[in-house]
Design an enzyme around this catalytic site. Structure first.
Site, PDB file in Angstrom:
ATOM      1  N   GLU A  86     -38.402  11.676 -61.731  1.00 28.40           N
ATOM      2  CA  GLU A  86     -38.135  13.131 -61.730  1.00 28.40           C
ATOM      3  C   GLU A  86     -36.921  13.411 -62.614  1.00 28.40           C
ATOM      4  O   GLU A  86     -35.995  14.136 -62.215  1.00 28.40           O
ATOM      5  CB  GLU A  86     -37.873  13.613 -60.296  1.00 28.40           C
TER       6      GLU A  86
ATOM      7  N   CYS B 132     -38.527  19.919 -50.597  1.00 28.15           N
ATOM      8  CA  CYS B 132     -37.234  20.435 -51.056  1.00 28.15           C
ATOM      9  C   CYS B 132     -37.350  21.795 -51.713  1.00 28.15           C
ATOM     10  O   CYS B 132     -36.474  22.654 -51.555  1.00 28.15           O
ATOM     11  CB  CYS B 132     -36.581  19.442 -52.018  1.00 28.15           C
TER      12      CYS B 132
END
Lengths: 633, 633
Positions: free
Chosen positions: B314, B408
């Site tokens: 990521e 998240c």
């Protein structure tokens, strides 16, 4: 004539009791086809003299050999390393066997026999063998998580090593282990009463079982290979809670229209499915595999023949998703691609597969190993930026490495190089086919050929018939798709297999001329990542621009639109390569600020010379910026 | 005059006892700045009415709330979900607090108080709080693997929620929990006797501790924040056996020249370091952060403001590595980018940060949430091919989803939308600055402004001074970098902050005109992945071409070189958007075969109309092919 060979190559159908039911050609195996000099002989001698001995040291240091000794009851301790640790040992054993086949030595035989004895001792009474599972989980731990445990994967590599051993050294000890293991698998897996319906997350067992069937004639092995192929795509892996695409388990093999997920898994499965299709005469399955290969080749293959566009999942991307910088193009995927293409070539006689092997071999595969022979790339990008930071232990920004935590690639390279002779030629009922050109000999039944060439640096290939049968037979020579203007004995030869059918006399010579003129290639417009760029090719080689040779920053180097490309062979450069030079220019340097503006692409900097070397040879002097694709303009 | 605000925004320095030591401007907080209508008001009401209530249900269903109840001794069971599960609850609580600040409701207060009571009950006697660690590992399990455990990360989000609560609702209960936890951290971490030298693998605690310091005045919190910032880059994470780049731990913050590794971690750390630099007057650190932001913005940011080019880790890619198709551009990274830019803006008064916030807000961030308000993208690519297969649960090929295993992003979007009013304006000793334009009001000390606009669809912004002090003060209006030809009261206004310093009378009006003419932007030549392509922008909006609007296959759609772009506002399309149309063409369709040939880029197909919609609005009708960058030619 009958040119049926004593085929010894892993992909052969010639040695099989079911040979040629649908397959068109049979391989000429290692020992019958020999590479005696030139480009590949250098790589093979480095492989035999440096890589294979060093590989044994690495397997010792990494604990793979110790795991097997512990499982054999020699010493005490715990398994270390990844669950597939055994497979690296078996790939290395396979390399040793092929190496013996092309160049017998007592030293190789000694290494093989010592290690084979350990493997045999590690096997369980009922045939099961996986040292890591045995040591970590015991008998109850078998096949508990086959999606990740690689138990069949390790078995497959053991079987492949055993088949190579018996073919090349005549030793049957490992074959006994392999058959006992395969018999255990036959008893355990399937949809019969008391059997387990499951598949390994990592294919390879399919190819291996077909080879074992070819070697032994035991139908059970072919049946189980077929069962494993057919079991895929019916929800087994999704039912274990995993995304099936990664494991090539989203669709049945015969229904899939492309390759997807983890690239090595996908091509190993396809190669095994091709073996099954050939041996069972399954034309429908073969047609599906042909469609998949063609979709892969036209939409998911790098210009280098590299396979796998994504780091995430080591996977194929969507169609036309081929980023040069984040190419994964795992060395093992190129090897699996070669294995699949070779099986398709023998099955169909379609020259596209011969062309594909050539492209993968000289580029995507060969870049995986250093000129020294014993350092390796796991990942083979087509672009590396100057400022690239190695944030991962597989990052090519480290340069090639002697080994990896996940060491699948190094021994895979070893076994490929030591069995490379087996990819040169094949035979059919009425002739001999030459697929790859290397200095050496081809013995196919009573026909013997000598091949002289300095390929890939020169395009002349001289084939002398040294021995022949009476009566006509056909010599078929692969004319690569790129070789426009090729000639055979002065006559024009178009792409595909150029067939010369006649009666031959010992001493007859055929002269093939493949024009190696540099080609400047672009991309299909749908390959977004290389829009506006060109790559340079010469003969089978794809070229690359490496920072060490340039006058300017490779990250911002452009090739002028109509730049002429000059060729020169430099025997002192990278152990002798033909390099290419052309006029280019730089951009305007590192302008700071927001990079997306209405005039963003209009800046033009100074002219410079651009020097390109064969892609396979990059990163042998220093690690720096690399580009296969250069912006043009 | 004195316009010092009762600042309530999380990034404010105005409320801090150390305010403005190096910071130039102070935020006008939620409640003083209000969005009362128009573009963002719609998003905010969906957020308050739909997303926040649905979020509580999702947190219940996923087990996050149950974990806290179990830790509080209510019921029995095991923790479920990821180690950072608590953080999603705290982000949701923060969203509730800001939502109450802009739109007080008994319902919101009730939700907040009930959940706060559970959190307080879950806290250990000594201040420690992490329900997953408490339930899974007990007190002995604390901080055993801080690189992955997210214990400080969860603490940071708790602290941020507590500060928002006290500022917006006046409730101090969560603040007491937060201080007790922070005191425990102060006692535990540092390089004093008996303290632990370690850092959390995921930053956020740094921002949180500075905010807690601002709220409470307790120097220990600022000191610990500074210690955590300074501890990075000295081998802590490498010593735990992990690659430090992923965790922003390869170099000390003040020595780094760029952002790298996991994008959210990198920008959260940078935002916290900016807070530390401001509150400690550390000009050297602030200069390093300025350099890092500029390097990120000029080499590692998508045209959408999206951050993070790699799925693997990521992560940010290398400089100029910005593939549209494999863009990760996590919604959380855009949020972190906005937080960092906002702190840099207040610290420096540099308009580039206001421009950056606008770009991220309207594009990279807003695409993360559906028009309906309660479905989310985790990953925000700039290209999706028609044949893309969703091989991952975060794949945008699924379309937006109501929640994720790793959740998240959804509550992060909620807290950002509910605190958005706080990003509109700031004050200084001598004036008021307007950064983002939205229908609403700004109250800065004794100055009150009314803002009327239909931005971003129209470029007219009418600002009425409704209340003022005597004596001169300056109104500063951000003129975006793209707004060539902007005027203020008919006078030319160049990019940056246009300053009008004078005495004001209630009823004075300032008329800002921002020209929204469509811009056709290209890429710096070093952005390899978008070479030869253009993107369309209008005002702050980046546009995209979505399959549902097109006459031809988006995968092979090109924009004609000199195509005029027509604009039309369509109130019925996607809840009202200005769409763009231009002439394009298709390629020649799906030619099979090897895609890299000398003439590969020369094929030209039929002309078609191309329709573009704002990027943020894509995937609200169907999931299909998408392109922000279109090949031109």
């Amino acid at each position: 004539m009958n040119t049926t060979s004593q085929a010894t190559h892993p992909a052969t159908t010639g040695k099989s009791p079911a040979a040629g039911r649908t397959g068109r050609w049979q391989a000429v195996g290692v020992g019958q086809a020999t590479i005696a000099g030139g480009f590949w002989a250098t790589r093979q001698s480095r492989n035999g003299e440096r890589a294979i001995p060093a590989g044994q040291d690495q397997l010792e240091a990494a604990g793979n050999l110790q795991n097997l000794r512990l499982a054999a009851g020699i010493g005490e301790g715990e398994a270390i390393g990844p669950v597939f640790a055994d497979s690296d040992v078996y790939k290395w054993l396979e390399a040793v066997a092929w190496e013996y086949g092309r160049n017998p030595s007592d030293e190789m035989l000694k290494r093989q026999r010592e290690l084979t004895a350990v493997v045999a001792a590690a096997q369980r009474e009922d045939g099961y063998l996986d040292s890591v599972v045995q040591l970590r989980y015991g008998d109850e731990g078998r096949y508990q998580q086959l999606v990740w445990s690689h138990e069949h994967y390790c078995a497959g590599h053991l079987i492949q090593a055993a088949v190579a051993q018996v073919r090349c050294t005549g030793d049957r000890e490992l074959l006994e282990v392999a058959m006992k293991l395969a018999d255990h698998l036959v008893a355990t897996f399937g949809d019969g009463d008391g059997q387990t319906v499951d598949v390994d997350g990592h294919p390879v067992i399919e190819m291996a079982l077909v080879e074992l069937y070819r070697e032994t004639g035991k139908q059970d092995y072919l049946d189980l290979a077929k069962w494993f192929v057919e079991a895929r795509g019916h929800g087994i892996i999704a039912n274990h809670g995993h995304e099936p695409a990664y494991f090539s388990d989203r669709l049945p093999v015969r229904e899939a229209g492309t390759v997807e997920g983890h690239a090595v898994r996908a091509v190993y499965l396809a190669a095994g499915a091709t073996d099954v299709a050939v041996e069972t005469g399954d034309e429908e399955l073969l047609a599906a595999l042909k469609k998949q290969f063609e979709h892969m080749w036209s939409t998911k293959t790098y210009v280098t023949g590299g396979l796998g566009a994504r780091w995430e999942g080591e996977a194929f991307g969507d169609e036309y998703e081929l980023p040069p910088d984040r190419a994964y193009a795992e060395t093992c995927a190129a090897i699996g691609g070669i294995q699949w293409a070779w099986r398709m070539l023998l099955a169909t006689g379609d020259p596209q597969y011969g062309d594909a092997i050539e492209r993968m071999l000289y580029n995507g595969f060969l870049a995986g190993v250093s000129l020294s022979g014993s350092e390796y790339f796991y990942v083979n990008p087509l672009q590396l930026r100057g400022a690239a930071h190695p944030d991962n232990n597989r990052s090519p920004a480290h340069g090639r490495r002697g080994w990896f935590d996940c060491a699948c690639c190094p021994p895979n390279i070893m076994r490929t190089l030591s069995s490379l002779d087996g990819y040169l030629a094949s035979t059919s009922a009425d002739g001999v086919q030459l697929h790859q050109y290397a200095e050496g000999t081809v013995a196919a039944g009573e026909v013997a050929l000598k091949v002289e060439t300095n390929y890939p640096w020169a395009g002349a290939v001289r084939i002398t018939v040294e021995q022949t049968t009476d009566g006509p037979w056909a010599l078929e020579l692969r004319i690569p798709g790129w070789a426009e203007g090729a000639t055979v004995n002065g006559d024009e030869a178009t792409a595909g297999y150029h067939r010369i059918e006649r009666s031959w006399t010992a001493g007859d010579v055929v002269e093939l001329q493949l024009p190696l003129a540099t080609r400047v290639v672009g991309s299909d417009p749908r390959v977004d990542a290389t829009r506006g760029c060109v790559a340079l090719e010469r003969g089978p080689l794809v070229y690359a621009v490496e920072q060490v040779d340039q006058q300017a920053d490779v990250d911002d180097l452009h090739l002028l639109p109509d730049a002429a490309v000059a060729e020169s062979h430099d025997p002192g450069l990278l152990e002798g390569v033909t390099k290419l030079t052309a006029k280019g220019r730089v951009g305007t340097g590192h302008r700071a600020g927001w990079p997306f503006e209405p005039d963003a692409e209009d800046r033009v900097g100074a002219e410079v010379d651009v020097t390109a070397i064969p892609y396979y040879a990059w990163a042998n002097r220093e690690i720096g910026a690399l580009r296969v694709w250069l912006p043009r303009g």
